[in-house]
Design a protein around this motif. Sequence first.
Motif, PDB file in Angstrom:
ATOM      1  N   GLY A 191     -11.847  17.248  52.776  1.00 49.50           N
ATOM      2  CA  GLY A 191     -12.633  18.010  53.738  1.00 49.50           C
ATOM      3  C   GLY A 191     -13.166  17.136  54.860  1.00 49.50           C
ATOM      4  O   GLY A 191     -13.252  17.567  56.018  1.00 49.50           O
ATOM      5  N   PHE A 192     -13.499  15.895  54.530  1.00 54.29           N
ATOM      6  CA  PHE A 192     -13.984  14.965  55.552  1.00 54.29           C
ATOM      7  C   PHE A 192     -12.931  14.794  56.645  1.00 54.29           C
ATOM      8  O   PHE A 192     -13.245  14.795  57.833  1.00 54.29           O
ATOM      9  CB  PHE A 192     -14.318  13.623  54.910  1.00 54.29           C
ATOM     10  N   TYR A 193     -11.680  14.645  56.239  1.00 54.33           N
ATOM     11  CA  TYR A 193     -10.605  14.472  57.221  1.00 54.33           C
ATOM     12  C   TYR A 193     -10.120  15.801  57.806  1.00 54.33           C
ATOM     13  O   TYR A 193      -9.618  15.836  58.925  1.00 54.33           O
ATOM     14  CB  TYR A 193      -9.441  13.695  56.607  1.00 54.33           C
ATOM     15  N   GLN A 194     -10.269  16.878  57.052  1.00 54.85           N
ATOM     16  CA  GLN A 194      -9.832  18.182  57.530  1.00 54.85           C
ATOM     17  C   GLN A 194     -10.684  18.664  58.704  1.00 54.85           C
ATOM     18  O   GLN A 194     -10.185  19.258  59.647  1.00 54.85           O
ATOM     19  CB  GLN A 194      -9.885  19.207  56.381  1.00 54.85           C
ATOM     20  N   PHE A 195     -11.973  18.384  58.644  1.00 54.15           N
ATOM     21  CA  PHE A 195     -12.891  18.845  59.679  1.00 54.15           C
ATOM     22  C   PHE A 195     -13.208  17.743  60.678  1.00 54.15           C
ATOM     23  O   PHE A 195     -14.356  17.554  61.059  1.00 54.15           O
ATOM     24  CB  PHE A 195     -14.189  19.360  59.039  1.00 54.15           C
ATOM     25  N   GLU A 196     -12.186  17.030  61.126  1.00 51.38           N
ATOM     26  CA  GLU A 196     -12.412  15.908  62.034  1.00 51.38           C
ATOM     27  C   GLU A 196     -12.912  16.337  63.412  1.00 51.38           C
ATOM     28  O   GLU A 196     -13.431  15.521  64.158  1.00 51.38           O
ATOM     29  CB  GLU A 196     -11.150  15.059  62.174  1.00 51.38           C
ATOM     30  N   GLN A 197     -12.788  17.618  63.744  1.00 53.53           N
ATOM     31  CA  GLN A 197     -13.294  18.090  65.038  1.00 53.53           C
ATOM     32  C   GLN A 197     -14.819  18.259  65.002  1.00 53.53           C
ATOM     33  O   GLN A 197     -15.454  18.352  66.041  1.00 53.53           O
ATOM     34  CB  GLN A 197     -12.620  19.400  65.460  1.00 53.53           C
ATOM     35  N   GLU A 198     -15.401  18.279  63.811  1.00 53.01           N
ATOM     36  CA  GLU A 198     -16.852  18.412  63.669  1.00 53.01           C
ATOM     37  C   GLU A 198     -17.524  17.054  63.902  1.00 53.01           C
ATOM     38  O   GLU A 198     -16.874  16.015  63.948  1.00 53.01           O
ATOM     39  CB  GLU A 198     -17.209  18.925  62.265  1.00 53.01           C
ATOM     40  N   SER A 199     -18.819  17.074  64.007  1.00 55.11           N
ATOM     41  CA  SER A 199     -19.607  15.871  64.229  1.00 55.11           C
ATOM     42  C   SER A 199     -19.440  14.901  63.052  1.00 55.11           C
ATOM     43  O   SER A 199     -19.405  15.316  61.885  1.00 55.11           O
ATOM     44  CB  SER A 199     -21.081  16.246  64.371  1.00 55.11           C
ATOM     45  N   LEU A 200     -19.338  13.634  63.372  1.00 57.82           N
ATOM     46  CA  LEU A 200     -19.189  12.615  62.331  1.00 57.82           C
ATOM     47  C   LEU A 200     -20.409  12.612  61.414  1.00 57.82           C
ATOM     48  O   LEU A 200     -20.274  12.454  60.198  1.00 57.82           O
ATOM     49  CB  LEU A 200     -18.980  11.230  62.964  1.00 57.82           C
ATOM     50  N   LEU A 201     -21.575  12.793  61.983  1.00 57.60           N
ATOM     51  CA  LEU A 201     -22.794  12.818  61.183  1.00 57.60           C
ATOM     52  C   LEU A 201     -22.752  13.933  60.144  1.00 57.60           C
ATOM     53  O   LEU A 201     -23.067  13.711  58.966  1.00 57.60           O
ATOM     54  CB  LEU A 201     -24.016  12.989  62.092  1.00 57.60           C
ATOM     55  N   LEU A 202     -22.329  15.123  60.554  1.00 52.41           N
ATOM     56  CA  LEU A 202     -22.242  16.242  59.617  1.00 52.41           C
ATOM     57  C   LEU A 202     -21.201  15.976  58.533  1.00 52.41           C
ATOM     58  O   LEU A 202     -21.417  16.301  57.361  1.00 52.41           O
ATOM     59  CB  LEU A 202     -21.904  17.533  60.360  1.00 52.41           C
TER      60      LEU A 202
END
Length: 122
Positions: free
Chosen positions: A30-41
């Motif tokens: 999920g960390f890599y799947q949502f790479e468009q989201e904020s790094l902090l989140l």
Amino acid sequence: MNAEAEATASTLDTVKLGVSLLILIAGIGGFYQFEQESLLLRVIGLLLVAALAVFIALQSKPGKSVWSFAVESRTEVRKVVWPSRQETMQTTLIVFVMVLLLGIFLWLVDMLLAYILKVITG
């Protein structure tokens, strides 16, 4: 009857560890799947997922034994009598001097062997 109970507990522990591993793998994915989201989140989410995985793993018998080992290790480290600054400096100086003396000795032995080899081979 007792062997059956132990086998059930062992199977349950295996399931807990497997679920914990799957949750951790899903969190990393999920960390890599949502790479468009904020790094902090993403980092906060990954830390929460990792905490959940560790919590589940600690509910198993192997997890409890690892936790117990960590607590006992911390207790033992507190019992250690650490050297003073002066003792540390003196020991470090002795090590440096011995390394220097040994290095010079080995350099001289190398030079002697090279000279002997040069005399033998002409």
